[in-house]
Write an enzyme that holds these catalytic residues in place. Structure first.
Site, PDB file in Angstrom:
ATOM      1  CB  CYS A 115      -0.949  -0.012   1.186  1.00 26.16           C
ATOM      2  SG  CYS A 115      -2.080  -1.401   1.094  1.00 26.16           S
ATOM      3  CG  HIS A 255      -3.207   3.331   1.698  1.00 19.58           C
ATOM      4  ND1 HIS A 255      -3.563   2.892   0.447  1.00 19.58           N
ATOM      5  CD2 HIS A 255      -3.348   2.255   2.536  1.00 19.58           C
ATOM      6  CE1 HIS A 255      -3.891   1.611   0.512  1.00 19.58           C
ATOM      7  NE2 HIS A 255      -3.780   1.196   1.760  1.00 19.58           N
ATOM      8  CG  ASN A 285      -6.508  -1.024   0.508  1.00 16.77           C
ATOM      9  OD1 ASN A 285      -5.793  -0.557  -0.372  1.00 16.77           O
ATOM     10  ND2 ASN A 285      -6.023  -1.512   1.641  1.00 16.77           N
TER      11      ASN A 285
HETATM   12  O1  UT7 Z   1      -3.952  -1.365   3.313  1.00 21.00           O
HETATM   13  C1  UT7 Z   1      -3.006  -2.205   3.875  1.00 21.00           C
HETATM   14  C2  UT7 Z   1      -3.062  -2.324   5.305  1.00 21.00           C
HETATM   15  N1  UT7 Z   1      -4.305  -2.882   5.749  1.00 21.00           N
HETATM   16  C3  UT7 Z   1      -5.027  -2.196   6.626  1.00 21.00           C
HETATM   17  O2  UT7 Z   1      -4.729  -1.077   6.930  1.00 21.00           O
HETATM   18  C4  UT7 Z   1      -6.208  -2.912   7.239  1.00 21.00           C
HETATM   19  C5  UT7 Z   1      -6.199  -2.704   8.733  1.00 21.00           C
HETATM   20  N2  UT7 Z   1      -7.283  -3.405   9.415  1.00 21.00           N
HETATM   21  C6  UT7 Z   1      -8.575  -3.038   9.326  1.00 21.00           C
HETATM   22  O3  UT7 Z   1      -8.929  -2.140   8.580  1.00 21.00           O
HETATM   23  C7  UT7 Z   1      -9.569  -3.728  10.235  1.00 21.00           C
HETATM   24  O4  UT7 Z   1      -8.864  -4.502  11.181  1.00 21.00           O
HETATM   25  C8  UT7 Z   1     -10.585  -4.630   9.494  1.00 21.00           C
HETATM   26  C9  UT7 Z   1     -11.533  -3.761   8.671  1.00 21.00           C
HETATM   27  C10 UT7 Z   1      -9.872  -5.624   8.601  1.00 21.00           C
HETATM   28  C11 UT7 Z   1     -11.433  -5.391  10.522  1.00 21.00           C
HETATM   29  O5  UT7 Z   1     -12.052  -4.484  11.398  1.00 21.00           O
HETATM   30  P1  UT7 Z   1     -11.932  -4.649  12.961  1.00 21.00           P
HETATM   31  O6  UT7 Z   1     -12.702  -3.578  13.569  1.00 21.00           O
HETATM   32  O7  UT7 Z   1     -10.482  -4.752  13.319  1.00 21.00           O
HETATM   33  O8  UT7 Z   1     -12.689  -5.999  13.179  1.00 21.00           O
HETATM   34  P2  UT7 Z   1     -12.210  -7.289  13.952  1.00 21.00           P
HETATM   35  O9  UT7 Z   1     -11.400  -8.151  13.064  1.00 21.00           O
HETATM   36  O10 UT7 Z   1     -11.671  -6.918  15.283  1.00 21.00           O
HETATM   37  O11 UT7 Z   1     -13.615  -7.984  14.195  1.00 21.00           O
HETATM   38  C12 UT7 Z   1     -14.619  -7.408  15.055  1.00 21.00           C
HETATM   39  C13 UT7 Z   1     -15.874  -8.259  14.980  1.00 21.00           C
HETATM   40  C14 UT7 Z   1     -15.596  -9.733  15.173  1.00 21.00           C
HETATM   41  O12 UT7 Z   1     -16.698 -10.299  15.842  1.00 21.00           O
HETATM   42  P3  UT7 Z   1     -16.624 -10.608  17.409  1.00 21.00           P
HETATM   43  O13 UT7 Z   1     -15.480 -11.552  17.580  1.00 21.00           O
HETATM   44  O14 UT7 Z   1     -16.408  -9.286  18.068  1.00 21.00           O
HETATM   45  O15 UT7 Z   1     -17.972 -11.214  17.684  1.00 21.00           O
HETATM   46  C15 UT7 Z   1     -15.550 -10.260  13.766  1.00 21.00           C
HETATM   47  O16 UT7 Z   1     -15.846 -11.618  13.680  1.00 21.00           O
HETATM   48  O17 UT7 Z   1     -16.476  -8.114  13.700  1.00 21.00           O
HETATM   49  C16 UT7 Z   1     -16.574  -9.402  13.075  1.00 21.00           C
HETATM   50  N3  UT7 Z   1     -16.318  -9.250  11.655  1.00 21.00           N
HETATM   51  C17 UT7 Z   1     -17.265  -9.001  10.744  1.00 21.00           C
HETATM   52  N4  UT7 Z   1     -18.579  -8.852  10.851  1.00 21.00           N
HETATM   53  C18 UT7 Z   1     -19.274  -8.601   9.726  1.00 21.00           C
HETATM   54  C19 UT7 Z   1     -15.107  -9.304  11.031  1.00 21.00           C
HETATM   55  N5  UT7 Z   1     -15.265  -9.099   9.725  1.00 21.00           N
HETATM   56  C20 UT7 Z   1     -16.580  -8.910   9.520  1.00 21.00           C
HETATM   57  C21 UT7 Z   1     -17.355  -8.645   8.370  1.00 21.00           C
HETATM   58  N6  UT7 Z   1     -18.694  -8.483   8.529  1.00 21.00           N
HETATM   59  N7  UT7 Z   1     -16.820  -8.508   7.143  1.00 21.00           N
END
Ligand code: UT7
Length: 330
Positions: A115, A255, A285
């Site tokens: 990225c 980004h 992204n």
């Molecule tokens: O560009 C290159 C670098 N990449 C980045 O900068 C990405 C950085 N990371 C992120 O943007 C975020 O971590 C994500 C968007 C990938 C994920 O968001 P998050 O707020 O960190 O979610 P999480 O993985 O902590 O998950 C929170 C909850 C979980 O449920 P529980 O365990 O709290 O019940 C997940 O299972 O949200 C759930 N979840 C979803 N729910 C609906 C995870 N993905 C999804 C989804 N739809 N797509």
């Protein structure tokens, strides 16, 4: 006055097919409200069709760029292609793009900084202008992320999209152009964001394909934590080092990985959201494509002399920021 490298034209290209949150809801267990709240993304573009590689989009962007600036591709000295989704493992896609646009006098190479690819490529390209070695350098950031995304993995398929953006760098002696950059990397971050197989360490086998090891692997939470801190830190650092206050800055071009990371960076810089370029809702992204796609969409609003900060964080880990003064527009 010292010769700097200035962006003298910008052009973007996104494929037609729109993959909306509503359609993703039918593919994986997710919903529009979650995606919107946690990332800011509403839809992304996908390049469809057989044998359509990343270069299809890069070529459109570079062709449009030359047309816009009124130059013949034969005038291009160097083309740098920033991508993690090269058409093939080798040769470099820069060669393929040069051939397809008719840049017969150019040499080129690919930059793989995920990225942060575009800011790595931009800083590299600028050196060839500053030294006087070249007069016209094209930096194109393009990725066909859909080629390496598992559309059954809700943790990654909601984030990424396909797209390309290109800029032309030319010498400037008016004090505009690229004035500073801070680039960083930390390979220990590779464990959190990578493609497990397909490289020399784990060449493709039936097993690697079955285990879905040719798709993006991301530990989102860990990446998020590093991204928020490092993108904000490096943006604050470049402001400080160039004695810029938030009032001096016309635009932040971040980004587009997650709106929450962008908000944290803008906040740290003391910038109002009206100064932050944001198109994540439309394209998601696009990895190397995000920053030039923003510049392309905002081009008509940019004025000569505008202080602009570009900032990125991505796989590698790689991150950094670039300070430039916009060189055209009224
Ligand atoms: O560009 C290159 C670098 N990449 C980045 O900068 C990405 C950085 N990371 C992120 O943007 C975020 O971590 C994500 C968007 C990938 C994920 O968001 P998050 O707020 O960190 O979610 P999480 O993985 O902590 O998950 C929170 C909850 C979980 O449920 P529980 O365990 O709290 O019940 C997940 O299972 O949200 C759930 N979840 C979803 N729910 C609906 C995870 N993905 C999804 C989804 N739809 N797509």
């Amino acid at each position: 006055m010292k010769t700097t490298a200035a962006i003298t034209a910008v052009q973007g290209y996104v494929p037609e097919y729109v993959l909306s949150n509503a359609v993703l809801e039918t593919m994986v267990d997710t919903n529009d409200a979650w995606i919107t709240e946690r990332t800011g993304i509403k839809e992304r573009r996908i390049l469809k069709g057989k044998d359509q590689g990343m270069s299809v989009m890069a070529v459109e962007a570079v062709k449009g760029l030359c047309k816009k600036r009124g130059i013949d591709p034969m005038e291009i000295d160097l083309l740098i292609c920033c991508t993690v989704t090269a058409d093939m493992q080798f040769p470099a896609s820069a060669n393929i793009i040069c051939d397809k646009v008719g840049a017969k006098n150019a040499w080129g190479f690919d930059v793989n900084a995920a990225c942060s690819g575009f800011i790595y490529g931009l800083t590299t390209g600028a050196q060839f202008i500053e030294t006087g070695k070249h007069k016209k350098v094209v930096v194109v950031g393009a990725d066909k992320m859909s080629a390496i995304i598992d559309y059954t993995d809700r943790a990654t398929c909601i984030i990424f999209g396909d797209g390309a953006g290109a800029v032309l760098l030319e010498p400037n002696t008016e004090g505009n152009g690229i004035l500073d950059s801070i680039l960083r990397s930390d390979g220990s971050g590779a464990q959190f964001l990578h493609q497990k197989a397909g490289g020399s360490m784990r060449p493709a086998t039936q097993q690697t394909v079955e285990a879905k090891e040719h798709f993006v692997f991301q530990e989102g939470k860990a990446v998020f934590k590093f991204a928020v801190t490092n993108m904000a830190d490096v943006s604050a650092e470049i402001m400080e080092r160039n004695k810029l206050t938030s009032d001096d800055i016309a635009w932040l071009v971040p980004h587009q990985a997650n709106k929450r990371i962008i908000d944290a960076t803008a906040n740290r810089m003391g910038l109002d959201e009206s100064k932050v370029m944001l198109n994540i809702q439309k394209y998601g992204n696009t990895t190397s494509g995000t920053i030039p796609l923003c510049l392309w969409e905002w081009e008509s609003r940019l004025k000569k002399g505008d202080n602009i900060i570009l900032a990125a964080f991505g796989g590698g880990f790689t991150w950094g920021s670039v300070y430039l003064k916009w060189a055209y527009g009224s």
